[in-house]
Design a protein around this motif. Structure first.
Motif, short mmCIF file in Angstrom:
data_model
loop_
_atom_site.label_atom_id
_atom_site.label_comp_id
_atom_site.label_asym_id
_atom_site.label_seq_id
_atom_site.Cartn_x
_atom_site.Cartn_y
_atom_site.Cartn_z
N GLY A 70 105.60 48.67 37.25
CA GLY A 70 106.79 49.58 37.75
C GLY A 70 106.65 49.97 39.08
O GLY A 70 107.33 50.55 39.57
N ALA A 71 105.19 49.63 39.80
CA ALA A 71 105.07 50.05 41.02
C ALA A 71 105.59 49.17 42.23
O ALA A 71 105.48 48.11 42.26
CB ALA A 71 103.46 50.14 41.17
N ASP A 72 106.93 49.51 42.46
CA ASP A 72 107.27 48.91 43.92
C ASP A 72 106.96 49.29 45.20
O ASP A 72 106.96 48.55 45.95
CB ASP A 72 109.17 49.23 43.90
N TYR A 73 106.41 50.44 45.28
CA TYR A 73 105.76 50.87 46.76
C TYR A 73 104.63 51.52 46.08
O TYR A 73 104.48 52.58 45.30
CB TYR A 73 106.74 51.73 47.47
N THR A 74 103.56 51.43 46.88
CA THR A 74 102.14 51.96 46.79
C THR A 74 101.38 52.40 48.15
O THR A 74 101.80 51.70 49.24
CB THR A 74 101.23 50.92 46.09
N GLY A 75 100.85 53.46 47.98
CA GLY A 75 100.00 54.14 49.15
C GLY A 75 98.96 54.97 48.82
O GLY A 75 98.82 55.42 47.67
N ILE A 76 98.03 55.28 49.85
CA ILE A 76 97.18 56.21 49.49
C ILE A 76 97.29 57.32 50.79
O ILE A 76 97.27 57.05 51.87
CB ILE A 76 95.71 55.63 49.68
N THR A 77 97.04 58.51 50.20
CA THR A 77 97.48 59.77 51.02
C THR A 77 95.94 60.32 51.33
O THR A 77 95.27 60.58 50.22
CB THR A 77 98.52 60.72 50.58
N ILE A 78 95.63 60.62 52.55
CA ILE A 78 94.34 61.36 53.00
C ILE A 78 95.04 63.04 53.05
O ILE A 78 95.67 63.09 53.62
CB ILE A 78 93.66 60.93 54.14
#
Length: 275
Positions: free
Chosen positions: A78-86
């Motif tokens: 289901g992941a259409d958009y992925t990111g990592i927040t610092i």
């Protein structure tokens, strides 16, 4: 929103462009581990960090985050958009992303100062909810996400015993895009890289860690962007694209980052003239 108008997202680098088969195989291992408990987080972490090699510097850490984000994006349907927040040391920014829409959604969240990703990081808990629930908790952010066509959120904290680094964030276009198994998969991935992060940050304060990662991002961002353009223009892979920049750097005695910035300026200028 202009994609580069927010300094909290403009230096983010794209997820590592791995060989498709390699990413799929890693994703299959992670999914199987979550379902069948066939591998421990520690063993998975050693696999992801090249058989247990320690993270020596910020570049190593960012490369790991790129790889794991790519694997999570592949493993969770289901992941259409992925990111990592610092989110530590008084700094909040996006380190890794899959696409520009991820950056716009993150920027909207940072603007209001709360949302699923920030909540996951600050509470060290997994956040799994749809836009209806998000609208009740974070109405401004949820409304902005809806304008981007995002209706589902899954975020998992990234931390060690002594340090909370941020969160892995997945956005889905569909309602109910994520379930408890997806949360287990993401939790396994974030747990797997915690030891590597702990090794890297063992002798650093939260502020030093956040600032040092941000400095490296400011160097790597134009290089990664130039690699992406070269890959699209020439039909080559990420390593070959970097070789193009490296060879030119050696031939001209100009740093790779400077070459990358000049190249992007020329490409942007050419596109503007054509329009």
């Amino acid at each position: 929103m202009d994609d580069t108008s927010d300094p909290r997202v403009e230096d983010s680098i794209p997820t590592d462009v791995l060989d498709g088969t390699e990413t799929e195989q890693a994703a299959e291992i992670v999914v199987d581990a979550a379902i069948r408990k066939t591998i421990s987080p520690a063993a998975l972490g050693r696999m992801l960090v090249d058989a247990g090699r320690s993270i020596a510097d910020e570049n190593d850490l960012l490369t790991l985050l790129q790889q794991v984000a790519a694997i999570a994006h592949e493993a969770i349907e289901g992941a259409d958009y992925t990111g990592i927040t610092i989110d530590l040391g008084g700094l909040t920014y996006t380190a890794v992303h899959t696409d520009e829409r991820t950056l716009r959604i993150d920027s909207d969240q940072y603007e209001v100062g709360d949302g699923p990703c920030l909540h996951a990081a600050r509470t060290r808990s997994i956040v799994l909810l749809d836009s209806g629930d998000a609208m009740q908790r974070w109405p401004a952010f949820a409304a902005a996400a809806r304008t981007e066509g995002v209706h589902s959120f899954l975020a998992a904290p990234l931390y060690t015993d002594d340090l909370t680094l941020g969160s892995f964030n997945l956005y889905g276009r569909a309602f109910h895009a994520f379930d408890s198994l997806d949360a287990e998969i993401l939790d396994l991935l974030t747990t797997a890289v915690s030891r590597a992060i702990g090794d890297f940050a063992r002798f650093k304060s939260a502020e030093d860690t956040a600032e040092s990662i941000q400095r490296v991002l400011q160097t790597r961002a134009p290089i990664e962007q130039a690699k992406g353009v070269l890959m699209a223009m020439r039909g080559i892979d990420a390593d070959e694209a970097f070789d193009v920049l490296r060879v030119q750097s050696q031939a001209t005695n100009v740093p790779v980052r400077v070459l990358a910035v000049d190249f992007l300026d020329k490409v942007t200028g050419s596109a503007g003239e054509q329009n």
